[in-house]
Design an enzyme around this catalytic site. Structure first.
Site, PDB file in Angstrom:
ATOM      1  N   CYS A  98     -21.041  27.116 -12.918  1.00 44.50           N
ATOM      2  CA  CYS A  98     -20.743  26.932 -11.794  1.00 44.50           C
ATOM      3  C   CYS A  98     -21.744  27.594 -10.710  1.00 44.50           C
ATOM      4  O   CYS A  98     -23.052  27.325 -11.075  1.00 44.50           O
ATOM      5  CB  CYS A  98     -19.310  27.637 -11.367  1.00 44.50           C
ATOM      6  SG  CYS A  98     -19.371  29.504 -11.445  1.00 44.50           S
TER       7      CYS A  98
ATOM      8  N   CYS B 103     -15.339  33.340   1.093  1.00 45.01           N
ATOM      9  CA  CYS B 103     -15.909  32.350   2.034  1.00 45.01           C
ATOM     10  C   CYS B 103     -17.329  31.771   0.907  1.00 45.01           C
ATOM     11  O   CYS B 103     -17.617  30.803   1.228  1.00 45.01           O
ATOM     12  CB  CYS B 103     -16.015  32.870   3.313  1.00 45.01           C
ATOM     13  SG  CYS B 103     -14.931  33.004   4.425  1.00 45.01           S
TER      14      CYS B 103
END
Lengths: 501, 158
Positions: free
Chosen positions: A459, A303
């Site tokens: 990232c 998540c």
């Protein structure tokens, strides 16, 4: 017309006949006709909810209808239908003398009535909406008060689970977590509030739950659940609720549930999709029957990487809490052997049938896993993510730190920076001058990049960009550096003015 | 009030149940009661196939049940019920026993405390499934099936 063979104990209801005729196209219709003709049978074959009792086995020509189409199993003329008892029983589960874990939540509900704790007048007032329902009633509420539920995680799923179970009057509520409350938790973890940021999740949870219902004993276990402590942690509890967010812990919880004989009210969430089931009961499958092997590490994002709709854990967690309550009350039809999939975008529930796998390594007939193992290794987490080196030193041929990158930019060097996150992440924060090419687009946009040029990829925290770097090297790029710790480390070390997520 | 139901078991049957309970201690034992007109003339020990922990549970598989019923017929009797042990627990039926009980059957429970068989009781499910009714165990000296109906003929089934 089909013949139904009647077992000895039911023959008094069929005028002592051991075989009677009934008509119907399916087993369900046939049994309905049977109970119409012989009224006394109904209460012994069906429970209060109109379901066949668990210890009533129905066979069509020697095949258990559980493995056919249950009560929808078609019956043809000339078929023989047999009602065959499972005979079961056992000592009251409220043992004092033996060391066996209690198995009371399994099927019959807990103990004999006299052993259940009484309700105080305050509790009778508080739980009045339960008490007036026949499926709960005073006895059921006392079962809930005697019930002990352990919730693994006090986060997204753990919040609604713990709050509804506390409100419902579960006597003992255990919580396992070792995290502190972060701002990014508040979008869904309703156990915690803004003033709790920075506090231990368990301290915050305890305050919230005690305010909600002081009759509940909240037991906090501020540890990381592990193969060393799981069995001991689970021992006092009747039902385990899995609110974890990673595969090693999910397999650990499953295996520990099977080994201790505790049902696992399972739930998981990702983006807009949630799943729920009840695993590791005597008769039903476990998580490994469904997924014998974990996915390759990194394939399924967490998540934290992929995001999650804030209300989603509310829906899935409340399903888990419902199942825990049903297991303790021994009412209804639990999610055993059924895998519920919820899609919030389409607002649709789907249900998959699951079977217990006789070859399951944990709960099968010849289990190979008979004690807890190393789950990080099992899930391939450790080999893929070796001990992180300190962020200020990097392997200079494949990695670069945010401080080094800043120094090079400050020296006026022209460094090509490729951000492989998603566009919505790029909108939150970014490294100035970086170009956005989401990881999934890298292969098809690779010709936009010069293989002879040095490229820094990054990232959020370094996992996805490591994949991008591997890919670029594999197609002939000469020098690709992965930014260690991603944009988060950049913000920490270089540019604290930008928001983190 | 219906007359209390009586089950006759001879000393050999009584002994067989107690020994079975002691053998499997600390796990529960279980078996079938075979006889006629509420006199037990034979017991059939059955494997306890529970997967829930045999210290507290017993389960007779459908296949074993079928076999017990067949054996009873072969022996010229009928299946009267089942016995099981309660290791380190009193010889009283649990809620779990009640939830899983079948009508008509006699349920004999033997308490095995610290490995030694003690109290033995017999129970019958009420017709409305609300609870068990305790029956009485008649330790007749001569449990011969032919004499049993004569002795207990008037006890009557509820």
């Amino acid at each position: 017309m089909a013949k139904i063979l009647i077992p000895t104990p039911l023959r008094p209801y069929t005028d002592k006949q051991d075989a009677v005729d009934a008509s119907g196209a399916t087993v369900g219709e046939l049994l309905a006709d049977l109970t119409r003709r012989h009224a006394g049978l109904k209460t012994h074959l069906y429970n209060e909810q109109g379901k066949l009792r668990s210890f009533v086995n129905v066979y069509v020509n020697d095949e258990d209808i559980r493995y056919l189409q249950k009560e929808q199993t078609p019956v043809n003329a000339g078929d023989t239908v047999s009602i065959i008892p499972s005979v079961a029983g056992g000592a009251s589960a409220s043992a004092k003398a033996t060391a066996d874990p209690p198995t009371r939540a399994r099927e019959g509900g807990p103990t004999v009535l006299e052993d259940l704790p009484a309700l105080t007048n305050d509790e009778i007032k508080r739980y009045s909406r339960h008490l007036i329902m026949p499926e709960v009633g005073v006895e059921g509420q006392r079962k809930l008060k005697a019930g002990k539920v352990l919730c693994i995680g006090a986060g997204g799923l753990g919040s609604p689970v713990a709050m509804y179970l506390a409100a419902a009057g579960i006597g003992t509520l255990g919580l396992v977590d070792f995290d502190v409350v972060d701002f990014s938790n508040l979008q869904r973890q309703i156990l915690h509030g803004t003033p709790d940021v920075g506090r231990s999740k368990l301290a915050s949870a305890r305050d919230r739950l005690q305010a909600l219902n002081p009759n509940v004993e909240v037991v906090t276990h501020e540890v990381a659940i592990s193969s060393e402590n799981a069995l001991k942690l689970f021992e006092p509890y009747d039902v385990i609720v899995d609110g974890t967010d990673n595969f090693p812990t999910r397999y650990l919880v499953n295996d520990a549930c099977v080994l201790t004989g505790k049902p696992n009210a399972y739930g998981s969430i990702f983006r807009f999709e949630g799943q729920a089931s009840v695993f590791a009961t005597k008769e039903g499958p476990c998580y490994r029957c469904l997924y014998p092997e974990p996915p390759p590490p990194g394939l399924v994002p967490s998540c934290a990487e992929g995001g999650v709709l804030g209300v989603l854990p509310g829906i899935i967690g409340v399903i888990q809490a419902t199942e825990a309550i049903k297991l303790i009350l021994g009412v209804g039809e639990p999610l055993i052997g059924r895998f519920l999939i919820f899609d919030a975008l389409r607002m649709k529930f789907r249900e998959l049938k699951l079977k217990k796998d006789p070859d399951c390594p944990v709960c099968g007939t010849h289990p190979t896993v008979t004690q807890l193992i190393d789950y990080e290794q099992f899930c391939g987490v450790r080999p893929a993510a070796p001990e992180p080196a300190p962020l200020n030193s990097a392997n200079s041929t494949t990695e670069i730190t945010s401080v080094e990158l800043k120094q090079r930019l400050d020296r006026g060097e022209k460094v090509k920076i490729v951000d492989v996150r998603e566009p919505n992440e790029y909108q939150i924060n970014r490294i100035p001058g970086s170009e956005l090419i989401p990881l999934g687009d890298v292969p098809k946009r690779v010709n936009e990049l010069n293989p002879d040029e040095e490229i820094v990829v990054h990232c959020k925290s370094g996992v996805r960009s490591a994949k991008a770097a591997d890919f670029l090297r594999s197609v002939g790029f000469k020098k690709v550096l992965n930014l260690k710790g991603g944009v988060l480390d950049w913000i920490d070390k270089v540019d604290p003015t930008q928001p983190k997520y | 009030m219906p007359a209390e139901r009586r089950i006759t078991i001879g000393a050999d049957i009584d002994q067989a149940i107690r020994l079975h309970g002691q053998e499997t201690y600390p796990h529960e034992c279980c078996g079938a009661l075979v006889g006629k007109d509420d006199a037990v003339t034979a017991v059939v020990a059955l494997p306890n196939t529970t997967e829930e922990g045999p210290r507290r549970r017993f389960l007779v598989r459908p296949s074993d049940y079928r076999q017990a019923e067949r054996r009873a017929t072969e022996m010229g009797g009928e299946l009267l019920g089942f016995y099981h042990s309660h290791p380190d627990h009193p010889a009283r039926p649990s809620q779990y026993d009640l939830d899983h009980a079948w009508p008509t059957f006699a349920y004999i429970i033997v308490s095995v405390m610290n490995g030694a068989a003690g109290d033995m009781t017999v129970w019958f499910l009420k017709n409305d499934r609300s609870s068990f009714e305790e029956g009485s165990l008649d330790h007749g000296q001569n449990p011969h099936p032919d004499t049993a109906p004569a002795v207990h003929g008037q006890a009557g089934r509820s």
